[in-house]
Design an enzyme around this catalytic site. Structure first.
Site, PDB file in Angstrom:
ATOM      1  N   THR A   1       0.835  -1.204   0.000  1.00  0.00           N
ATOM      2  CA  THR A   1       0.000   0.000   0.000  1.00  0.00           C
ATOM      3  C   THR A   1       0.869   1.253   0.000  1.00  0.00           C
ATOM      4  O   THR A   1       1.947   1.268   0.605  1.00  0.00           O
ATOM      5  CB  THR A   1      -0.939   0.026   1.228  1.00  0.00           C
TER       6      THR A   1
ATOM      7  N   SER B   1      -1.476   3.708  10.336  1.00  0.00           N
ATOM      8  CA  SER B   1      -2.424   2.837  11.055  1.00  0.00           C
ATOM      9  C   SER B   1      -1.740   1.503  11.279  1.00  0.00           C
ATOM     10  O   SER B   1      -0.707   1.202  10.659  1.00  0.00           O
ATOM     11  CB  SER B   1      -3.704   2.618  10.241  1.00  0.00           C
TER      12      SER B   1
ATOM     13  N   TYR C   1      -2.994  -1.396  10.385  1.00  0.00           N
ATOM     14  CA  TYR C   1      -3.114  -2.136   9.117  1.00  0.00           C
ATOM     15  C   TYR C   1      -1.963  -1.770   8.177  1.00  0.00           C
ATOM     16  O   TYR C   1      -1.271  -2.640   7.649  1.00  0.00           O
ATOM     17  CB  TYR C   1      -4.467  -1.848   8.427  1.00  0.00           C
ATOM     18  N   HIS C   2      -1.761  -0.451   7.964  1.00  0.00           N
ATOM     19  CA  HIS C   2      -0.694  -0.039   7.046  1.00  0.00           C
ATOM     20  C   HIS C   2       0.672  -0.509   7.562  1.00  0.00           C
ATOM     21  O   HIS C   2       1.558  -0.845   6.779  1.00  0.00           O
ATOM     22  CB  HIS C   2      -0.703   1.481   6.849  1.00  0.00           C
TER      23      HIS C   2
ATOM     24  N   LYS D   1       1.666  -3.905   6.539  1.00  0.00           N
ATOM     25  CA  LYS D   1       2.200  -3.986   5.167  1.00  0.00           C
ATOM     26  C   LYS D   1       3.673  -3.583   5.132  1.00  0.00           C
ATOM     27  O   LYS D   1       4.449  -4.093   4.320  1.00  0.00           O
ATOM     28  CB  LYS D   1       1.368  -3.111   4.230  1.00  0.00           C
TER      29      LYS D   1
ATOM     30  N   THR E   1     -18.696  13.169   3.868  1.00  0.00           N
ATOM     31  CA  THR E   1     -17.992  13.189   5.156  1.00  0.00           C
ATOM     32  C   THR E   1     -16.505  13.494   4.968  1.00  0.00           C
ATOM     33  O   THR E   1     -15.661  12.590   5.025  1.00  0.00           O
ATOM     34  CB  THR E   1     -18.140  11.830   5.865  1.00  0.00           C
TER      35      THR E   1
HETATM   36  N1  USQ Z   1     -11.465  10.048   4.480  1.00  0.00           N
HETATM   37  C1  USQ Z   1     -12.344  11.120   4.607  1.00  0.00           C
HETATM   38  N2  USQ Z   1     -13.685  10.838   4.699  1.00  0.00           N
HETATM   39  C2  USQ Z   1     -14.180   9.578   4.659  1.00  0.00           C
HETATM   40  C3  USQ Z   1     -13.280   8.494   4.511  1.00  0.00           C
HETATM   41  C4  USQ Z   1     -11.924   8.754   4.426  1.00  0.00           C
HETATM   42  O1  USQ Z   1     -11.943  12.276   4.638  1.00  0.00           O
HETATM   43  O2  USQ Z   1     -15.398   9.416   4.750  1.00  0.00           O
HETATM   44  C5  USQ Z   1     -10.023  10.312   4.340  1.00  0.00           C
HETATM   45  C6  USQ Z   1      -9.158   9.505   5.290  1.00  0.00           C
HETATM   46  O3  USQ Z   1      -9.056  10.137   6.542  1.00  0.00           O
HETATM   47  C7  USQ Z   1      -7.849   9.416   4.521  1.00  0.00           C
HETATM   48  C8  USQ Z   1      -8.300   9.387   3.050  1.00  0.00           C
HETATM   49  O4  USQ Z   1      -9.631   9.870   3.046  1.00  0.00           O
HETATM   50  O5  USQ Z   1      -7.098  10.568   4.703  1.00  0.00           O
HETATM   51  C9  USQ Z   1      -8.263   8.005   2.427  1.00  0.00           C
HETATM   52  O6  USQ Z   1      -9.035   7.141   3.228  1.00  0.00           O
HETATM   53  P1  USQ Z   1      -9.502   5.696   2.697  1.00  0.00           P
HETATM   54  O7  USQ Z   1     -10.390   5.114   3.747  1.00  0.00           O
HETATM   55  O8  USQ Z   1     -10.019   5.787   1.306  1.00  0.00           O
HETATM   56  O9  USQ Z   1      -8.103   4.930   2.592  1.00  0.00           O
HETATM   57  P2  USQ Z   1      -7.201   4.171   3.664  1.00  0.00           P
HETATM   58  O10 USQ Z   1      -7.808   4.050   5.001  1.00  0.00           O
HETATM   59  O11 USQ Z   1      -5.849   4.778   3.614  1.00  0.00           O
HETATM   60  O12 USQ Z   1      -7.153   2.700   3.090  1.00  0.00           O
HETATM   61  C10 USQ Z   1      -7.495   2.351   1.753  1.00  0.00           C
HETATM   62  C11 USQ Z   1      -7.702   0.842   1.720  1.00  0.00           C
HETATM   63  C12 USQ Z   1      -6.392   0.160   2.048  1.00  0.00           C
HETATM   64  C13 USQ Z   1      -5.302   0.655   1.111  1.00  0.00           C
HETATM   65  C14 USQ Z   1      -5.196   2.164   1.186  1.00  0.00           C
HETATM   66  C15 USQ Z   1      -4.221   2.776   0.201  1.00  0.00           C
HETATM   67  O13 USQ Z   1      -8.713   0.454   2.643  1.00  0.00           O
HETATM   68  O14 USQ Z   1      -6.553  -1.255   1.972  1.00  0.00           O
HETATM   69  O15 USQ Z   1      -4.074   0.082   1.483  1.00  0.00           O
HETATM   70  O16 USQ Z   1      -6.479   2.734   0.861  1.00  0.00           O
HETATM   71  S1  USQ Z   1      -3.453   4.227   0.847  1.00  0.00           S
HETATM   72  O17 USQ Z   1      -4.487   5.131   1.358  1.00  0.00           O
HETATM   73  O18 USQ Z   1      -2.676   4.832  -0.190  1.00  0.00           O
HETATM   74  O19 USQ Z   1      -2.625   3.790   1.961  1.00  0.00           O
END
Ligand code: USQ
Length: 383
Positions: free
Chosen positions: A144, A179, A181-182, A185, A253
């Site tokens: 990731t 996090s 989870y991250h 990885k 959100t």
């Molecule tokens: N976010 C918002 N509002 C929401 C949901 C999320 O502002 O309703 C923000 C989060 O705080 C974050 C960003 O949007 O800053 C991305 O959140 P996300 O839930 O789309 O992504 P993340 O939790 O980082 O995880 C997802 C996948 C994960 C993958 C990762 C790639 O669930 O499996 O590894 O994206 S990355 O984000 O590049 O690490």
């Protein structure tokens, strides 16, 4: 190629199964349905109904004539893992079999423990199964972009040349995930790099950003072939959540200031990237790392796109920032390099207004199934 897909029931696993079968490869998929189970336990079920793997395979065969095979079992059980290799010697293993949610990994001790042990044990079992049964097999592992966090310098593809007191060496690019989870990885990458350099494995690690969309040439054939599309606060990724919120009439959100930038990609581009990785294997003892994203957006930019397109099709979308449930920088530098996969031939599907409108239309088709109680954040780690 003979392709073994771990985590075949997931959002990416199932479309990957169909994609490779359509291209004439021999595919065996494995899953333990843990994602369905923990989604149910945390009341985070996907939007569209998803028949189980055997049923989906039957539907896919009826429509396309292509064969797919699956086995249901727990990859933490090394004997089960080894049994797969006695019946199917893969040329490549695509490893998606991990708990992928950052909020789930911080929901409580049990969820943290499960994420840590599941993710690391499956990766470690994979390494040993390969060493014992298929040492020439190429591992394509889903990492990731979150491994890198949001550093104040450009993000290179996996590696960084360091010069220190007049001497130079290339190291893994520094990782500082946001996090648990991250962080699993990050630990996976370290494990794989240890075994690769020591025992000459062939590994490609894909640093992927958040993926969006449900439509691929195969999922479009029949709604029973759609991937598990989550919009809840635990498994839903940002764009997919915003699409559902726009359709449900829930204000988008935005967490905190909304300046959080990530590298996004379309589900179809995940399939292309994984295929390119399979077709360009790492050599023995080589760990290839690619940054798997096609364009970067802040949360505010994505909210604005979905509002503009949503409004244009009559949805009347509102945006409402809410306190950030996560601990993360909300205003930061972000400049990841992503030329590796483009150089191999990746042709990105960008987030155009037409594409956004078509994704909204697909969600509108399932509007009656949206459960608004799954939308607001239920896991808060920014206490
Ligand atoms: N976010 C918002 N509002 C929401 C949901 C999320 O502002 O309703 C923000 C989060 O705080 C974050 C960003 O949007 O800053 C991305 O959140 P996300 O839930 O789309 O992504 P993340 O939790 O980082 O995880 C997802 C996948 C994960 C993958 C990762 C790639 O669930 O499996 O590894 O994206 S990355 O984000 O590049 O690490």
């Amino acid at each position: 190629m003979r392709i073994l897909i771990l985590g075949a029931d997931g959002y990416l696993g199932w479309p990957t199964m169909m994609h490779f079968a359509s291209k004439g490869h021999e595919v065996l998929g494995v899953d333990d349905y843990s994602r369905r189970l923990i989604a149910m336990q945390s009341s985070s079920e996907a939007l569209m109904p998803n028949p189980n793997l055997e049923e989906r395979i039957k539907v896919f065969k009826e429509i396309t004539g292509h064969n797919l095979e699956c086995r249901i079992g727990d990859l933490k059980d090394f004997r089960f893992f080894e049994s797969l290799f006695s019946e199917f010697t893969p040329d490549v293993v695509i490893h998606y079999a991990e708990q992928p949610s950052a909020p789930y990994s911080l929901r409580g001790y049990d969820e943290a423990h499960y994420t840590l042990t599941n993710n690391l044990e499956v990766t470690h079992n994979l390494v040993w199964a390969i060493m014992n049964h298929a040492p020439d097999c190429h591992i394509v592992k889903l990492g990731t972009m979150g491994e890198y966090g949001t550093p104040n310098i450009d993000i290179e593809e996996g590696w960084l040349d360091i010069e220190h007191k007049g001497r130079k060496q290339k190291f893994l690019y520094p990782r500082q995930a946001g996090s648990l989870y991250h962080t699993t990885k990050v630990l996976d990458t370290d494990l794989l790099w240890f075994y690769t350099r020591t025992f000459k494995l062939k590994v490609t690690d894909l640093m992927q950003g958040p993926v969006y969309g449900v439509s691929t040439p195969e999922t479009d054939l029949d709604d029973r072939l759609l991937p598990n599309f989550h919009y809840d606060d635990i498994f839903g990724t940002l764009v997919n959540r915003f699409l559902v919120q726009a359709v449900a009439g829930v204000p988008l959100t935005v967490y905190g200031k909304g300046g959080q930038i990530r590298g996004y990609l379309n589900l179809n581009d995940t399939l292309q990237c994984v295929e390119l990785a399979c077709m360009n294997p790492a050599g023995a003892g080589e760990l290839k790392i690619y940054n798997q994203l096609t364009e970067t957006f802040s949360v505010n930019e994505l909210a604005a796109i979905i509002k503009r397109v949503g409004d244009s099709i009559g949805l009347n979308v509102e945006i409402k920032p809410i306190p950030n449930p996560r601990k993360e920088p909300e205003d930061h530098y972000y400049n990841p390099k992503n030329t590796g996969l483009l150089d191999l031939g990746l042709k990105p599907h960008y987030l155009t207004d037409d594409l956004t409108a078509s994704m909204l239309e697909k969600v509108i088709q399932f509007k009656d199934l949206i459960d608004e109680s799954k939308i607001m954040p239920r896991v808060i780690w920014n206490k």
